[in-house]
Write a protein that holds these residues in place. Structure first.
Motif, PDB file in Angstrom:
ATOM      1  N   ARG A 324    -105.258  -1.227  21.961  1.00 25.28           N
ATOM      2  CA  ARG A 324    -105.795   0.132  21.945  1.00 25.28           C
ATOM      3  C   ARG A 324    -105.746   0.718  23.345  1.00 25.28           C
ATOM      4  NH1 ARG A 324    -108.690   0.997  17.091  1.00 25.28           N
ATOM      5  NH2 ARG A 324    -108.998  -0.960  15.926  1.00 25.28           N
ATOM      6  N   LEU A 325    -105.503   2.011  23.416  1.00 22.48           N
ATOM      7  CA  LEU A 325    -105.593   2.748  24.679  1.00 22.48           C
ATOM      8  C   LEU A 325    -106.716   3.749  24.552  1.00 22.48           C
ATOM      9  CD1 LEU A 325    -101.921   3.512  25.829  1.00 22.48           C
ATOM     10  CD2 LEU A 325    -103.564   1.920  26.845  1.00 22.48           C
ATOM     11  N   ASP A 326    -107.726   3.593  25.416  1.00 23.22           N
ATOM     12  CA  ASP A 326    -108.905   4.464  25.369  1.00 23.22           C
ATOM     13  C   ASP A 326    -109.490   4.503  23.962  1.00 23.22           C
ATOM     14  OD1 ASP A 326    -108.471   5.095  28.080  1.00 23.22           O
ATOM     15  OD2 ASP A 326    -107.072   6.693  27.530  1.00 23.22           O
ATOM     16  N   GLY A 327    -109.479   3.349  23.291  1.00 22.83           N
ATOM     17  CA  GLY A 327    -110.082   3.224  21.973  1.00 22.83           C
ATOM     18  C   GLY A 327    -109.185   3.586  20.801  1.00 22.83           C
ATOM     19  N   ILE A 328    -107.978   4.096  21.071  1.00 18.03           N
ATOM     20  CA  ILE A 328    -107.059   4.522  19.999  1.00 18.03           C
ATOM     21  C   ILE A 328    -106.019   3.436  19.765  1.00 18.03           C
ATOM     22  CG2 ILE A 328    -105.357   6.249  19.310  1.00 18.03           C
ATOM     23  CD1 ILE A 328    -106.868   8.245  21.096  1.00 18.03           C
ATOM     24  N   LEU A 329    -105.835   3.058  18.507  1.00 19.53           N
ATOM     25  CA  LEU A 329    -104.875   2.009  18.162  1.00 19.53           C
ATOM     26  C   LEU A 329    -103.449   2.485  18.449  1.00 19.53           C
ATOM     27  CD1 LEU A 329    -104.526  -0.828  16.835  1.00 19.53           C
ATOM     28  CD2 LEU A 329    -104.153   0.388  14.672  1.00 19.53           C
ATOM     29  N   VAL A 330    -102.705   1.679  19.252  1.00 24.28           N
ATOM     30  CA  VAL A 330    -101.328   2.050  19.593  1.00 24.28           C
ATOM     31  C   VAL A 330    -100.315   0.970  19.233  1.00 24.28           C
ATOM     32  CG1 VAL A 330    -101.990   3.670  21.421  1.00 24.28           C
ATOM     33  CG2 VAL A 330    -101.637   1.235  21.973  1.00 24.28           C
ATOM     34  N   ALA A 331    -100.777  -0.250  18.902  1.00 25.22           N
ATOM     35  CA  ALA A 331     -99.848  -1.320  18.521  1.00 25.22           C
ATOM     36  C   ALA A 331    -100.598  -2.371  17.713  1.00 25.22           C
ATOM     37  CB  ALA A 331     -99.209  -1.963  19.756  1.00 25.22           C
ATOM     38  N   ALA A 332     -99.893  -2.971  16.736  1.00 20.92           N
ATOM     39  CA  ALA A 332    -100.511  -4.001  15.905  1.00 20.92           C
ATOM     40  C   ALA A 332     -99.455  -4.997  15.453  1.00 20.92           C
ATOM     41  CB  ALA A 332    -101.197  -3.374  14.691  1.00 20.92           C
ATOM     42  N   MET A 333     -99.879  -6.249  15.300  1.00 20.24           N
ATOM     43  CA  MET A 333     -98.989  -7.315  14.841  1.00 20.24           C
ATOM     44  C   MET A 333     -99.708  -8.126  13.772  1.00 20.24           C
ATOM     45  SD  MET A 333     -97.362 -10.495  16.992  1.00 20.24           S
ATOM     46  CE  MET A 333     -96.149  -9.513  17.875  1.00 20.24           C
ATOM     47  N   PHE A 334     -99.038  -8.297  12.636  1.00 22.21           N
ATOM     48  CA  PHE A 334     -99.583  -9.025  11.493  1.00 22.21           C
ATOM     49  C   PHE A 334     -98.951 -10.415  11.463  1.00 22.21           C
ATOM     50  CE2 PHE A 334     -99.606 -10.439   7.126  1.00 22.21           C
ATOM     51  CZ  PHE A 334    -100.801  -9.971   6.593  1.00 22.21           C
ATOM     52  N   CYS A 335     -99.789 -11.468  11.458  1.00 24.62           N
ATOM     53  CA  CYS A 335     -99.300 -12.841  11.502  1.00 24.62           C
ATOM     54  C   CYS A 335    -100.008 -13.684  10.440  1.00 24.62           C
ATOM     55  CB  CYS A 335     -99.570 -13.487  12.867  1.00 24.62           C
ATOM     56  SG  CYS A 335     -99.116 -12.492  14.293  1.00 24.62           S
ATOM     57  N   VAL A 336     -99.399 -14.798  10.060  1.00 25.27           N
ATOM     58  CA  VAL A 336    -100.079 -15.800   9.247  1.00 25.27           C
ATOM     59  C   VAL A 336     -99.776 -17.179   9.812  1.00 25.27           C
ATOM     60  CG1 VAL A 336    -100.042 -14.418   7.127  1.00 25.27           C
ATOM     61  CG2 VAL A 336     -98.194 -16.046   7.566  1.00 25.27           C
ATOM     62  N   VAL A 337    -100.695 -18.108   9.566  1.00 23.49           N
ATOM     63  CA  VAL A 337    -100.526 -19.488   9.993  1.00 23.49           C
ATOM     64  C   VAL A 337    -100.373 -20.356   8.752  1.00 23.49           C
ATOM     65  CG1 VAL A 337    -101.571 -21.448  11.190  1.00 23.49           C
ATOM     66  CG2 VAL A 337    -101.910 -19.124  12.063  1.00 23.49           C
ATOM     67  N   GLU A 338     -99.310 -21.152   8.721  1.00 22.14           N
ATOM     68  CA  GLU A 338     -99.083 -22.107   7.641  1.00 22.14           C
ATOM     69  C   GLU A 338     -98.798 -23.459   8.273  1.00 22.14           C
ATOM     70  OE1 GLU A 338     -99.142 -23.728   4.123  1.00 22.14           O
ATOM     71  OE2 GLU A 338     -99.388 -21.552   4.288  1.00 22.14           O
ATOM     72  N   GLY A 339     -99.671 -24.448   7.984  1.00 17.52           N
ATOM     73  CA  GLY A 339     -99.536 -25.735   8.657  1.00 17.52           C
ATOM     74  C   GLY A 339     -99.801 -25.564  10.142  1.00 17.52           C
ATOM     75  N   ASP A 340     -98.894 -26.062  10.966  1.00 13.47           N
ATOM     76  CA  ASP A 340     -99.057 -25.908  12.418  1.00 13.47           C
ATOM     77  C   ASP A 340     -98.100 -24.862  12.983  1.00 13.47           C
ATOM     78  OD1 ASP A 340     -96.650 -27.223  12.227  1.00 13.47           O
ATOM     79  OD2 ASP A 340     -97.262 -29.008  13.338  1.00 13.47           O
ATOM     80  N   GLN A 341     -97.594 -23.975  12.112  1.00 17.67           N
ATOM     81  CA  GLN A 341     -96.696 -22.899  12.551  1.00 17.67           C
ATOM     82  C   GLN A 341     -97.338 -21.537  12.333  1.00 17.67           C
ATOM     83  OE1 GLN A 341     -92.552 -22.993  13.061  1.00 17.67           O
ATOM     84  NE2 GLN A 341     -92.289 -24.124  11.156  1.00 17.67           N
TER      85      GLN A 341
END
Length: 401
Positions: A324-341
């Motif tokens: 966030r920049l000054d409280g406004i969302l500017v970037a996001a990344m969606f991830c999942v963990v399966e096992g040790d990856q």
């Protein structure tokens, strides 16, 4: 498609022993008796109730396969089908030895039209919407197709079979001999196969009496082993560190940045909806001149990522990273963990911060989170210039049909 010559060999697998053991919360199979000489039992499951009932055995087999990825999990396949399954049917082929599940192939049946050749990204009918050249040249052949639970909207080409170690040739031969006897499909399109997996599969397909084609090295995807960020950063080349610092200066000039990696289910659900709003500003939605293919966030894709986040956030295995920049969302990344990856599945950012290369900061945050939570490897699920800048490992993928 051309003439293909493959040398098909049978190799005798040693007698296998399997037992069920528990590693933390993961149940895996090692060592209890399997008979190599006994006939296996092959079944195709099509009803959702039967497939849901298979979940525990499916997850146990998945945990026992060292090369298995998130794209062959029960959670991924069911979330994918719930989101993109209109006009399609699930075909889950199971292989058992004396009642023990030793192989599973999740497939999706669909009726589609194709060109006389196969495209890497044109897996299911809906993919044509996002590939301009399929519109220019047209798809004229009506076919009934078997393929994997993957499409452009879910951000992957990968899928495949789960085979208990040492049983791959036996399982795949039994699977495709069984499928050959089913008369409701014309072609199987199997993209995103690891090179070593493709060679075993092609041999099994030939032995099953099917006509086989293959394309090698259709795609390379990148990743790297996890280290604490400071250790990882110190080990990169001087050029990498110089560009990272320059991007950091640009980001600071745009406002005051704050970073968050959320895993709590309620917080993840809130951020997923914020990510969707951010996606409307992304080049993936509006297109970009340098890209032949661009992919807007569709209603079906939104349903898919919601479903996936619910399944993985329950166990706090769905880290969602934001800037966030000054409280406004500017970037996001969606991830999942399966096992040790850990898998990087989707990224969006505002054009406002494009010059600051926000992907660098998203990766920095997820690297440190992964190091703190025992993750061993990050699969970046991509091959862009930025991805290759961070990567230390590469996996080549082939295609069979």
């Amino acid at each position: 498609c051309g003439d293909w010559n493959y040398e098909c060999r049978r190799t005798a697998n040693p007698a296998l022993l399997i037992q069920t053991v528990t590693q933390g919360e993961r149940v895996v199979m090692t060592n209890a008796a399997l008979s190599e000489g006994s006939p296996v039992q092959v079944e195709t499951l099509t009803y959702l109730e039967a497939i849901d009932a298979l979940r525990t055995e499916w997850e146990t087999l998945h945990a026992s396969c060292p090369d298995a990825d998130v794209f062959t999990t029960h959670g991924w396949v069911m979330a994918w089908f719930a989101s993109f399954g209109a006009g399609k049917a699930l075909r889950i082929v199971t292989v058992r030895d004396q009642g023990t599940l030793i192989g599973l192939t999740p497939l999706v049946w669909s009726a589609t039209r194709r060109r006389p050749w196969f495209s890497l990204h044109h897996i299911h009918p809906e993919d044509r919407r996002f590939i301009p050249f399929t519109k220019r040249f047209g798809c004229v052949m009506p076919v009934r197709q078997l393929s994997v639970a993957a499409n452009m909207q879910s951000g992957t080409i990968r899928g495949g079979s789960l085979c208990f170690p040492g049983t791959a040739e036996r399982v795949l031969r039994a699977t495709w001999t069984h499928l050959r006897g089913q008369r409701d499909w014309d072609v199987a399109c199997l993209p995103g196969l690891r090179h070593e997996e493709q060679s075993v599969l092609v041999s099994a397909l030939c032995e099953s009496g099917l006509r086989v084609g293959a394309n090698e090295a259709t795609c390379t995807l990148f990743g790297f082993p996890v280290l604490p960020w400071e250790t990882y950063y110190a080990g990169r080349r001087r050029h990498f560190r110089k560009r990272f610092k320059a991007a950091e200066r640009i980001l600071l000039s745009l406002g005051t940045p704050t970073f968050e990696t959320a895993t709590e289910p309620g917080r993840v659900a809130t951020l997923v909806e914020e990510m969707y709003e951010l996606a409307k500003q992304s080049w993936k939605e509006t297109g970009r001149k340098a890209r032949e293919v661009h992919l807007p966030l569709t209603v079906e894709a939104m349903v898919f990522y919601r479903a996936l986040s619910v399944r993985y956030a329950e166990q706090e295995r769905c880290p969602l990273v934001t800037v966030r920049l000054d409280g406004i969302l500017v970037a996001a990344m969606f991830c999942v963990v399966e096992g040790d990856q850990l898998y990087l599945l989707q990224t969006y950012y505002s054009p406002r911060v494009a010059e600051a290369s926000p992907g660098r900061f998203l990766i920095r945050e997820i690297v440190q989170w992964a190091a703190d939570h025992g993750v061993k490897h990050i699969d970046m699920n991509g091959n862009s210039g930025l991805v290759q800048m961070f990567a230390d490992t590469a996996q080549v993928y082939d295609q069979a049909f």
